[in-house]
Design a protein around this motif. Structure first.
Motif, PDB file in Angstrom:
ATOM      1  N   ILE A  29       0.805  -1.467  -0.247  1.00  0.00           N
ATOM      2  CA  ILE A  29       0.016  -0.056  -0.137  1.00  0.00           C
ATOM      3  C   ILE A  29       1.012   1.265   0.011  1.00  0.00           C
ATOM      4  O   ILE A  29       1.661   1.365   1.017  1.00  0.00           O
ATOM      5  N   ALA A  30       0.868   2.133  -1.167  1.00  0.00           N
ATOM      6  CA  ALA A  30       1.622   3.038  -1.178  1.00  0.00           C
ATOM      7  C   ALA A  30       3.119   2.823  -0.933  1.00  0.00           C
ATOM      8  O   ALA A  30       3.779   3.538  -0.539  1.00  0.00           O
ATOM      9  N   GLY A  31       3.391   1.714  -1.637  1.00  0.00           N
ATOM     10  CA  GLY A  31       5.018   1.343  -1.609  1.00  0.00           C
ATOM     11  C   GLY A  31       5.467   0.531  -0.477  1.00  0.00           C
ATOM     12  O   GLY A  31       6.760   0.351  -0.241  1.00  0.00           O
ATOM     13  N   ARG A  32       4.626   0.284   0.485  1.00  0.00           N
ATOM     14  CA  ARG A  32       5.035  -0.429   1.777  1.00  0.00           C
ATOM     15  C   ARG A  32       3.994  -1.648   1.920  1.00  0.00           C
ATOM     16  O   ARG A  32       2.827  -1.488   2.014  1.00  0.00           O
ATOM     17  N   PRO A  33       4.427  -2.614   2.814  1.00  0.00           N
ATOM     18  CA  PRO A  33       3.520  -3.729   3.084  1.00  0.00           C
ATOM     19  C   PRO A  33       2.580  -3.229   3.852  1.00  0.00           C
ATOM     20  O   PRO A  33       2.883  -2.413   4.748  1.00  0.00           O
ATOM     21  N   MET A  34       1.451  -3.990   3.984  1.00  0.00           N
ATOM     22  CA  MET A  34       0.240  -3.353   4.796  1.00  0.00           C
ATOM     23  C   MET A  34       0.905  -3.655   6.212  1.00  0.00           C
ATOM     24  O   MET A  34       0.547  -2.832   7.174  1.00  0.00           O
ATOM     25  N   LEU A  35       1.387  -4.584   6.455  1.00  0.00           N
ATOM     26  CA  LEU A  35       1.977  -4.783   8.006  1.00  0.00           C
ATOM     27  C   LEU A  35       2.637  -3.826   8.555  1.00  0.00           C
ATOM     28  O   LEU A  35       2.786  -3.479   9.744  1.00  0.00           O
ATOM     29  N   ALA A  36       3.288  -3.123   7.653  1.00  0.00           N
ATOM     30  CA  ALA A  36       4.636  -2.087   8.027  1.00  0.00           C
ATOM     31  C   ALA A  36       3.563  -0.899   8.552  1.00  0.00           C
ATOM     32  O   ALA A  36       3.745  -0.212   9.568  1.00  0.00           O
ATOM     33  N   TRP A  37       2.505  -0.472   7.834  1.00  0.00           N
ATOM     34  CA  TRP A  37       1.505   0.490   8.156  1.00  0.00           C
ATOM     35  C   TRP A  37       1.018   0.327   9.679  1.00  0.00           C
ATOM     36  O   TRP A  37       1.028   1.089  10.681  1.00  0.00           O
ATOM     37  N   VAL A  38       0.764  -0.914   9.718  1.00  0.00           N
ATOM     38  CA  VAL A  38       0.172  -1.293  11.062  1.00  0.00           C
ATOM     39  C   VAL A  38       1.037  -1.353  12.288  1.00  0.00           C
ATOM     40  O   VAL A  38       0.871  -0.772  13.333  1.00  0.00           O
ATOM     41  N   TYR A  39       2.149  -2.088  11.991  1.00  0.00           N
ATOM     42  CA  TYR A  39       3.416  -2.063  13.043  1.00  0.00           C
ATOM     43  C   TYR A  39       3.564  -0.775  13.508  1.00  0.00           C
ATOM     44  O   TYR A  39       3.753  -0.388  14.703  1.00  0.00           O
ATOM     45  N   ALA A  41       2.304   2.014  13.279  1.00  0.00           N
ATOM     46  CA  ALA A  41       1.221   2.923  13.988  1.00  0.00           C
ATOM     47  C   ALA A  41       1.162   2.415  15.341  1.00  0.00           C
ATOM     48  O   ALA A  41       0.910   3.101  16.376  1.00  0.00           O
ATOM     49  N   ALA A  42       1.206   1.214  15.465  1.00  0.00           N
ATOM     50  CA  ALA A  42       0.957   0.509  17.046  1.00  0.00           C
ATOM     51  C   ALA A  42       2.292   1.013  17.867  1.00  0.00           C
ATOM     52  O   ALA A  42       2.155   1.206  18.995  1.00  0.00           O
ATOM     53  N   LYS A  43       3.467   0.873  17.235  1.00  0.00           N
ATOM     54  CA  LYS A  43       4.572   1.277  18.129  1.00  0.00           C
ATOM     55  C   LYS A  43       4.574   2.553  18.556  1.00  0.00           C
ATOM     56  O   LYS A  43       5.310   3.184  19.553  1.00  0.00           O
ATOM     57  N   LYS A  44       3.673   3.865  18.051  1.00  0.00           N
ATOM     58  CA  LYS A  44       3.707   4.968  18.340  1.00  0.00           C
ATOM     59  C   LYS A  44       2.874   5.320  19.666  1.00  0.00           C
ATOM     60  O   LYS A  44       2.768   6.416  20.166  1.00  0.00           O
ATOM     61  N   CYS A  45       2.149   4.178  19.981  1.00  0.00           N
ATOM     62  CA  CYS A  45       1.361   4.371  21.083  1.00  0.00           C
ATOM     63  C   CYS A  45       2.047   4.223  22.278  1.00  0.00           C
ATOM     64  O   CYS A  45       2.658   3.283  22.728  1.00  0.00           O
TER      65      CYS A  45
END
Length: 246
Positions: A29-39, A41-45
């Motif tokens: 998605i937009a040049g990055r694996p979907m899993l990267a977007w999820v991981y 975002a979670a790391k920023k919590c």
């Protein structure tokens, strides 16, 4: 007294053999694996002490190693994300475990903060989220609806339109809430999950959270202003890519 500083583990179940959209957690998605977007975002919590990916796939594990994302291999025979979370809980201790869906690339850290806020009440065992339902999703069976008490305790989750507006009076239109499939569990509640009987409602709706309700375990539903798009189809993938590129 409740634990004022509970340890919180975020787990991203990442099953590769998804049925409707095969290999979706690795789709770009937009040049990055979907899993990267999820991981990421979670790391920023800030409330999460650790985030790891739980997978049944060596290919996903290889991606995790390449990016230095903590990963735990789990059995391919586990039937649900919650079962995968439970398997991780047998290996890694925490007071609260957060189930972060691997197909939610629009995840925000604010989602997880809202999900964890209710645990200041020691009586709450399981939490999830709801967002105001858009008109096009009220009758959409792929958008799960939830109704709650005024205090936020879940009464029911359904793919059907609930509540049903029998008289359809404009001055008394009910408010509809869409369920977001993120969950947090105290360790004691998560330990019980595999032992709970599977009952009719869970099978009929194909919603695993109904197992808790059918067995008398309350779920607290916290509102959030931030909607997400769970990616299940090529169309979902295209919509999410447009949003993330914007």
């Amino acid at each position: 007294m409740p634990d004022l500083n509970p340890t919180v583990l975020g787990v991203i179940p990442a099953r590769l053999a998804s049925t409707r959209l095969p290999r979706k957690v690795l789709r770009e998605i937009a040049g990055r694996p979907m899993l990267a977007w999820v991981y990421e975002a979670a790391k920023k919590c800030p409330q999460l002490n650790q985030v790891l990916i739980a997978t049944d796939s060596e290919e996903v594990a290889a991606l995790c190693r390449q990016n230095r994302w903590p990963c735990q291999l789990t059995s391919p025979d586990l039937p649900s994300g919650t079962d995968r979370l439970h398997a991780v809980a047998q290996l890694i201790h925490a007071d609260i475990y957060v189930n972060i869906q691997g197909d939610e690339p629009l995840l925000r850290p604010e989602h997880l903060t809202s999900l964890l806020k209710p645990f200041s009440d020691r009586h709450i065992e399981v939490t999830t989220l709801k967002v105001a339902c858009t008109p096009e999703n009220i009758a959409n069976p792929n958008a799960v609806k939830v109704v709650t008490t005024s205090e936020g305790r879940a009464l029911y989750f359904s793919r059907a339109t609930i509540p049903y507006d029998r008289d359809a009076r404009p001055e008394e239109t009910p408010r509809y809430w869409k369920h977001l499939g993120l969950y947090a569990y105290r360790k004691s509640a998560l330990e019980r999950f595999p032992t709970l009987p599977h009952r009719t409602l869970e099978h009929a709706e194909r919603l695993e959270q109904l197992r808790f309700l059918e067995n008398g375990i309350h779920i607290h539903v916290e509102p959030t202003p931030h909607d997400t798009i769970g990616v299940d189809t090529e169309s979902d993938l295209h919509r999410v890519e447009q949003l993330l590129r914007a």
